[in-house]
Write a protein that holds these residues in place. Structure first.
Motif, PDB file in Angstrom:
ATOM      1  N   ARG A   1       0.859  -1.185   0.000  1.00  0.00           N
ATOM      2  CA  ARG A   1       0.000   0.000   0.000  1.00  0.00           C
ATOM      3  C   ARG A   1       0.889   1.226   0.000  1.00  0.00           C
ATOM      4  O   ARG A   1       1.962   1.225   0.591  1.00  0.00           O
ATOM      5  CB  ARG A   1      -0.876   0.015   1.248  1.00  0.00           C
ATOM      6  CG  ARG A   1      -1.802  -1.163   1.355  1.00  0.00           C
ATOM      7  CD  ARG A   1      -2.445  -1.191   2.711  1.00  0.00           C
ATOM      8  NE  ARG A   1      -2.861   0.166   3.102  1.00  0.00           N
ATOM      9  CZ  ARG A   1      -3.852   0.419   3.954  1.00  0.00           C
ATOM     10  NH1 ARG A   1      -4.513  -0.585   4.508  1.00  0.00           N
ATOM     11  NH2 ARG A   1      -4.160   1.662   4.273  1.00  0.00           N
TER      12      ARG A   1
ATOM     13  N   CYS B   1      -7.557  -0.598  -4.586  1.00  0.00           N
ATOM     14  CA  CYS B   1      -7.981  -1.687  -3.714  1.00  0.00           C
ATOM     15  C   CYS B   1      -9.509  -1.775  -3.737  1.00  0.00           C
ATOM     16  O   CYS B   1     -10.195  -0.769  -3.566  1.00  0.00           O
ATOM     17  CB  CYS B   1      -7.496  -1.415  -2.293  1.00  0.00           C
ATOM     18  SG  CYS B   1      -8.084  -2.604  -1.072  1.00  0.00           S
ATOM     19  N   ALA B   2     -10.026  -2.970  -3.969  1.00  0.00           N
ATOM     20  CA  ALA B   2     -11.482  -3.124  -4.089  1.00  0.00           C
ATOM     21  C   ALA B   2     -12.158  -2.965  -2.726  1.00  0.00           C
ATOM     22  O   ALA B   2     -13.224  -2.340  -2.620  1.00  0.00           O
ATOM     23  CB  ALA B   2     -11.808  -4.490  -4.684  1.00  0.00           C
ATOM     24  N   ALA B   3     -11.539  -3.498  -1.700  1.00  0.00           N
ATOM     25  CA  ALA B   3     -12.141  -3.471  -0.360  1.00  0.00           C
ATOM     26  C   ALA B   3     -12.249  -2.044   0.184  1.00  0.00           C
ATOM     27  O   ALA B   3     -13.257  -1.660   0.773  1.00  0.00           O
ATOM     28  CB  ALA B   3     -11.330  -4.342   0.600  1.00  0.00           C
ATOM     29  N   ASP B   4     -11.193  -1.267  -0.004  1.00  0.00           N
ATOM     30  CA  ASP B   4     -11.198   0.120   0.468  1.00  0.00           C
ATOM     31  C   ASP B   4     -10.692   0.993  -0.675  1.00  0.00           C
ATOM     32  O   ASP B   4      -9.501   1.029  -0.960  1.00  0.00           O
ATOM     33  CB  ASP B   4     -10.297   0.253   1.713  1.00  0.00           C
ATOM     34  CG  ASP B   4     -10.325   1.662   2.279  1.00  0.00           C
ATOM     35  OD1 ASP B   4     -10.714   2.601   1.553  1.00  0.00           O
ATOM     36  OD2 ASP B   4      -9.965   1.824   3.458  1.00  0.00           O
ATOM     37  N   LYS B   5     -11.609   1.662  -1.309  1.00  0.00           N
ATOM     38  CA  LYS B   5     -11.258   2.357  -2.542  1.00  0.00           C
ATOM     39  C   LYS B   5     -10.341   3.557  -2.345  1.00  0.00           C
ATOM     40  O   LYS B   5      -9.927   4.187  -3.307  1.00  0.00           O
ATOM     41  CB  LYS B   5     -12.536   2.783  -3.285  1.00  0.00           C
ATOM     42  CG  LYS B   5     -13.256   1.614  -3.938  1.00  0.00           C
ATOM     43  CD  LYS B   5     -14.447   2.098  -4.737  1.00  0.00           C
ATOM     44  CE  LYS B   5     -15.425   0.951  -4.989  1.00  0.00           C
ATOM     45  NZ  LYS B   5     -16.819   1.416  -5.080  1.00  0.00           N
TER      46      LYS B   5
END
Lengths: 149, 149
Positions: free
Chosen positions: A57, A90-94
DNA sequence: TCCCGATACTTGAGAGTTCAAGTAAACTGG
DNA sequence: CCAGTTTACTTGAACTCTCAAGTATCGGGA
């Protein structure tokens, strides 16, 4: 009531500054000359290459290379232009985006590393005996420790 | 046949780099925030203030502050714009120019110094005991020595 | 559910640094 | 004495870094 530096302290401080600047500049110049990137970019590639799946990240990567988020963002933008790094939302937390080392980026790093390691030896390790190296590391760790909070 | 770094060496190297970067960045930020100049400019003012008649040839000044001539030339141009330094052509050798610290430049330096010294104590001296300080200086001197030729 | 404050990251402008090239003056050997 | 080199410094463009402001998303309470 300024606690001015006495002559010994002046000397110590200037020696430390000069030495650390010299080493950093040498290494930076070497990488720029031989691999076309500043040391900060090299550090990014190294950290990514060591991460699981060669991805991190942005905020984690920034912490790893001791960089501000802004600086890293600019750096990754440049690395992306060169095709050495790719960004993935990131799909989970855009809000978060992952920086991913590309195969090309890995190849560039692999090509740059031997020359850089050699330069590090010449500017640093080859000049110090094991005792000095150990002590220097200990002292630098003290200087760093306070940065944690 | 690259002589790669083992884990201890990696650690030593990264600790040294991180510590010297941290200290330099802290000091640079402090000067920028409190006195509106980077550390490199502060160093120029300091060297000029210590020189006879508060003036130095550009090339000498560059050597004193461990800077390239180009970097110094740009720096002095900025300092001149602010009225802190003045340039004078040398009559004897018209290639050389002298950088002269103005009274205003001296006043700015005098105002900046106490805060900066305090910051140096906090980031450096206050963290080390006399033994560590002595050893660190010795080791940094070794790293520097090779730069002479 | 809606709003407010974090959180994660990006963007733009301004400033400093670097590298290569450029100017100008002084030296130097034929 | 004068072409060619060296020395001293400057300049411009490209690049990186910093700081402040901006965007988008998430989480938690009224």
């Amino acid at each position: 009531m300024t606690r001015w530096l006495d002559d010994d302290e002046q000397g110590a401080w200037r020696t430390f500054l000069a030495a650390s600047q010299l080493v950093q500049e040498e290494l930076d110049r070497q990488l720029q000359r031989d691999s076309g990137m500043p040391h900060a970019y090299y550090a990014v590639l190294v950290k990514l290459s060591e991460a699981p799946d060669r991805m991190l990240r942005m905020s984690e990567l920034a912490a790893e290379v001791n960089s501000s988020q802004s600086r890293l963002s600019h750096a990754v933008a440049r690395l992306e232009e060169r095709g050495w790094v790719r960004r993935e939302r990131c799909a989970a937390d855009k809000r978060v985006s992952w920086a991913v080392l590309t195969d090309e980026g890995f190849a560039v790093l692999a090509a740059a590393a031997p020359g850089h390691v050699e330069a590090v030896r010449q500017s640093f390790f080859d000049l110090l005996d094991p005792e000095q190296l150990h002590r220097l590391t200990e002292i630098c760790a003290v200087l760093l420790k306070r940065a944690a909070p």
